[in-house]
Every structure is written in structure tokens, then in C-alpha cells.
Write a protein that holds these residues in place. Structure first.
Motif, PDB file in Angstrom:
ATOM      1  N   THR A 132     -32.738  -7.730 -19.069  1.00 38.34           N
ATOM      2  CA  THR A 132     -33.022  -6.312 -19.293  1.00 38.34           C
ATOM      3  C   THR A 132     -34.516  -6.069 -19.419  1.00 38.34           C
ATOM      4  N   ALA A 133     -35.203  -6.911 -20.183  1.00 37.24           N
ATOM      5  CA  ALA A 133     -36.652  -6.743 -20.373  1.00 37.24           C
ATOM      6  C   ALA A 133     -37.400  -6.885 -19.054  1.00 37.24           C
ATOM      7  N   LEU A 167     -36.790  -3.799 -16.898  1.00 39.21           N
ATOM      8  CA  LEU A 167     -37.488  -2.631 -17.437  1.00 39.21           C
ATOM      9  C   LEU A 167     -38.987  -2.705 -17.158  1.00 39.21           C
ATOM     10  N   LEU A 194     -39.387  -1.784 -13.498  1.00 37.50           N
ATOM     11  CA  LEU A 194     -39.215  -0.340 -13.294  1.00 37.50           C
ATOM     12  C   LEU A 194     -40.407   0.444 -13.832  1.00 37.50           C
ATOM     13  N   LEU A 195     -40.946  -0.016 -14.965  1.00 37.58           N
ATOM     14  CA  LEU A 195     -42.120   0.654 -15.544  1.00 37.58           C
ATOM     15  C   LEU A 195     -43.325   0.548 -14.611  1.00 37.58           C
ATOM     16  N   LYS A 235     -42.902   2.837 -11.745  1.00 36.96           N
ATOM     17  CA  LYS A 235     -43.117   4.227 -12.146  1.00 36.96           C
ATOM     18  C   LYS A 235     -44.597   4.536 -12.276  1.00 36.96           C
TER      19      LYS A 235
END
Length: 371
Positions: free
Chosen positions: A210-211, A214, A217-218, A221
Motif C-alpha cells: 500500500t505504501a 501510494l 500515485l503521489l 499526481k
């Protein structure tokens, strides 16, 4: 006793070989199971060869062979057809046909031609051999491993099917569900549902995966996806970014699960052999084990990625493209996947140490409460 073990091993091996032979015979005669036209090559004869050269100086020899095929199913069963099969020495896309090859046939308005090879009679016996040796060598654990593999395959097929039948489905969320189920069931089958090791590994895998996702994805973004050409992905029939994230998720999950299992299994073994060991020594050992694993594992992932991309990269370079264009077209997305997987591998060490510490403290409190 030793003689009995040898006899038992021989019996198991003989069973595997018999199953291989039966599967080969059945699959060589299962054309009626298919709706597509299947034929068996009865003869093939080389008719011509010529050397082709493109504008970049690349040379390849192209061959033409006349092939006679007997149709094994459909309304044209037992009919004999002939056609010209063309292939080159590279055999990257086209292959020569030999007598007794079974093939799928395609029919145009005027003639028959090769559509694809029928390979089930070869790879399924090999699969039986591999699975058989796994079960024979590992016993009950090997059986559970094969069962978990079968379940993961069914889950994967189910995820693909769900994506196909669900309108406007986001494949990334489907594969999040697939990843949760696959990792949970795999660890339960291999290690057992009541084993504290199972849940420690599972929590570590969930945390680090998950980390890593994320963080990826960060970055996407913040940078607005600059330099990432999702449209260059091959054979994409839906939104490419969710597809890319799904591929990355499965890759990260595999790498993280491998490292987490090795590291935490080592710590649990150390704790079992030395019950007096303190939590500080356990955590230091976990850090050292993780450091030794993630360097080799990161390089392994990179080499797997490079090995997969070598043929296409060479093709681009041999056709007049520079390294920058070749990297953009073939290597950039795979490199990003490798980097995200490497982040997951690095994060597995602190995540694993954290959950070992938490569950160790919880276990100590349980023992104190009993006393």
C-alpha cells in the motif's frame, strides 16, 4: 525402512509419468473439444528461400514451404488441404511447420493458412511433471502450494472476467480485490490459518505494498504524469493508466511477499530457537536480514525487466532509432514499475520489523495474562 521409502518414491514418480503419458495421448486426440478448425501436418517441403535486406542493412533469410494438412474436426474433418507457409530464420513471429505438428487453421475466401500452433499436448504434461515433482519433494506443503497456485489462477481468471462483464469497471480496483484475496489465501494455504507467522507476513505485505503504491500515485499526481507515455502500452483496449497501475500492483505484491516471507520466517525461527532473545536483538537481526535480501531482490527484478525488453529494444535500435527514443517507447514504463517495486522492497524491512515488534509485544501480554 530405507527400501520402503525408495519404493514409495518410485511409485509416486511412476504415477506422475503415467499421468503425463495419459494427458499427452488425450490432448493429441481432443480436436473435437475445439470450435476452431484444427489440423495435423502430414507433410512439409521446402520450396524456396531468399535473403531480404532493409534500408538499415538488416538481413534475414525468408523461407517458403509447401504444407499438407489433414483437418481433424469441424464439418471439414478428414479433408486434406495445402498451403504455403512462410517463415524467417529469426522465427520471432513466424515458425516452420513439421510433420505431425498440430495447428489451428484460418480460412480466407480462397485458401487455408496457419493461424496458430496447438501446444496443449506439450505444456500440460510438462505442467504435470513440475507439479508432480513439487508435491513429491515437498510432501504436504507442496500439495498446499499447488492448491494455492490453482486458486490464484482461478482468481486471476475471475478478475479478468469481472472486468469484461462489468461496464465502465476500473480494473485497478478489481485487481486490488484480487491482490487481497490472492495474498491472503496463498499465505493461509502455505503457512496455515492459525500460524502467527501468516498474519505477520500478511500485515507486512499489505503495509509495504500500500505504501509503495501510494508513493507512486503521489509522484504521478505531483508531476502530472510527465514523461509517462501510457498510450505506448501494447494491446490496450481500455484506459491505460488503471491497467498500468494494476500491472504494477501485481508486480509489487510478488516482490514484497517474497521478501517478507523470507525475513519474517527467519525472525520467527530465531525467536523459536532462542526464546530468551530480546526484542531489540530481534529487530536488529530483522534489519540485517532485510538489508541482505532487498539488494539482491531489487537487482533480480531489474534483470527480469531488462530480459523481457531486450528483443524489442534491439529491434528499435537496429531500425535506426536512438537510445532516447528506444527508452521512451519500450523501457520507461517498465523502469517505473521496477522503481515502485524497489520502493516496496525497501519499505518491507521497516514494515516487517514494526509488525514483528507489535505482535511480539501482544504475544508477551497474552503470556503474562495467563500467568
Amino acid at each position: 525402512m530405507k527400501q520402503k521409502k525408495i519404493t514409495h518414491f518410485t511409485l509416486k514418480l511412476l504415477t506422475v509419468l503415467i499421468l503425463m503419458l495419459i494427458s499427452f495421448v488425450v490432448l493429441r486426440h481432443n480436436a473435437s473439444w475445439y470450435q476452431d478448425t484444427i489440423g495435423e501436418v502430414t507433410s512439409s517441403k521446402q520450396v524456396s528461400s531468399k535473403v531480404l535486406q532493409d534500408q538499415y542493412g538488416n538481413k534475414v533469410t525468408q523461407h517458403h514451404q509447401k504444407v499438407t494438412v489433414k483437418i481433424l474436426n469441424t464439418k471439414d474433418k478428414d479433408k486434406t488441404v495445402s498451403f504455403i507457409n512462410s517463415y524467417d530464420d529469426a522465427q520471432a513471429i513466424t515458425q516452420p511447420l513439421r510433420q505431425h505438428d498440430q495447428i489451428f487453421l484460418a480460412r480466407s475466401e480462397k485458401a487455408w493458412g496457419l493461424k496458430n500452433f496447438k501446444r496443449d499436448s506439450f505444456w500440460i504434461p510438462i505442467l504435470i511433471l513440475v507439479m508432480g515433482f513439487l508435491i513429491i519433494s515437498m510432501g504436504k506443503a507442496g500439495g498446499f502450494m499447488v492448491a494455492s497456485l490453482a486458486i490464484n489462477i482461478m482468481l486471476f481468471i475471475g478478475a479478468i472476467y469481472l472486468n469484461m462483464v462489468t461496464k465502465e469497471a476500473n480494473i485497478f480496483w478489481i485487481f486490488i480485490l484480487f491482490s487481497i484475496l490472492a495474498s491472503t489465501l496463498t499465505l493461509i494455504f502455505v503457512m496455515g490459518i492459525k500460524n502467527r507467522l501468516t498474519w505477520t507476513v500478511l500485515l507486512t505485505v499489505a503495509t509495504s505494498t500500500t505504501a509503495a503504491m501510494l508513493i507512486g500515485l503521489l509522484v504521478f499526481k505531483v508531476t502530472n504524469g510527465k514523461g509517462l507515455h501510457f498510450e505506448l502500452m501494447s494491446f490496450i483496449t481500455q484506459l491505460p493508466q488503471p491497467m498500468f497501475l494494476s500491472m504494477t500492483l501485481v508486480g509489487v505484491l510478488g516482490a514484497v511477499m517474497d521478501e517478507a516471507t523470507d525475513m519474517i520466517a527467519t525472525l520467527f525461527s530465531l525467536e523459536r530457537d532462542h526464546p530468551e532473545i530480546g526484542i531489540k536483538d530481534l529487530l536488529v537481526t530483522g534489519r540485517h536480514v532485510g538489508q541482505e535480501i532487498f539488494g539482491a531482490l531489487s537487482n533480480t527484478l531489474f534483470l527480469i525487466f531488462i530480459a523481457e525488453q531486450i528483443p524489442m529494444a534491439i529491434l528499435y535500435l537496429r531500425n535506426g532509432n536512438n537510445w532516447g527514443f528506444t527508452y521512451t517507447m519500450n523501457l520507461s514504463l517498465g523502469m517505473v514499475q521496477t522503481l515502485i517495486s524497489a520502493i516496496g522492497i525497501v519499505l518491507t524491512v521497516p514494515a516487517g520489523i514494526f509488525w514483528v515488534w507489535i505482535l511480539h509485544k501482544w504475544q508477551q501480554k497474552k503470556l503474562e495474562a495467563k500467568v
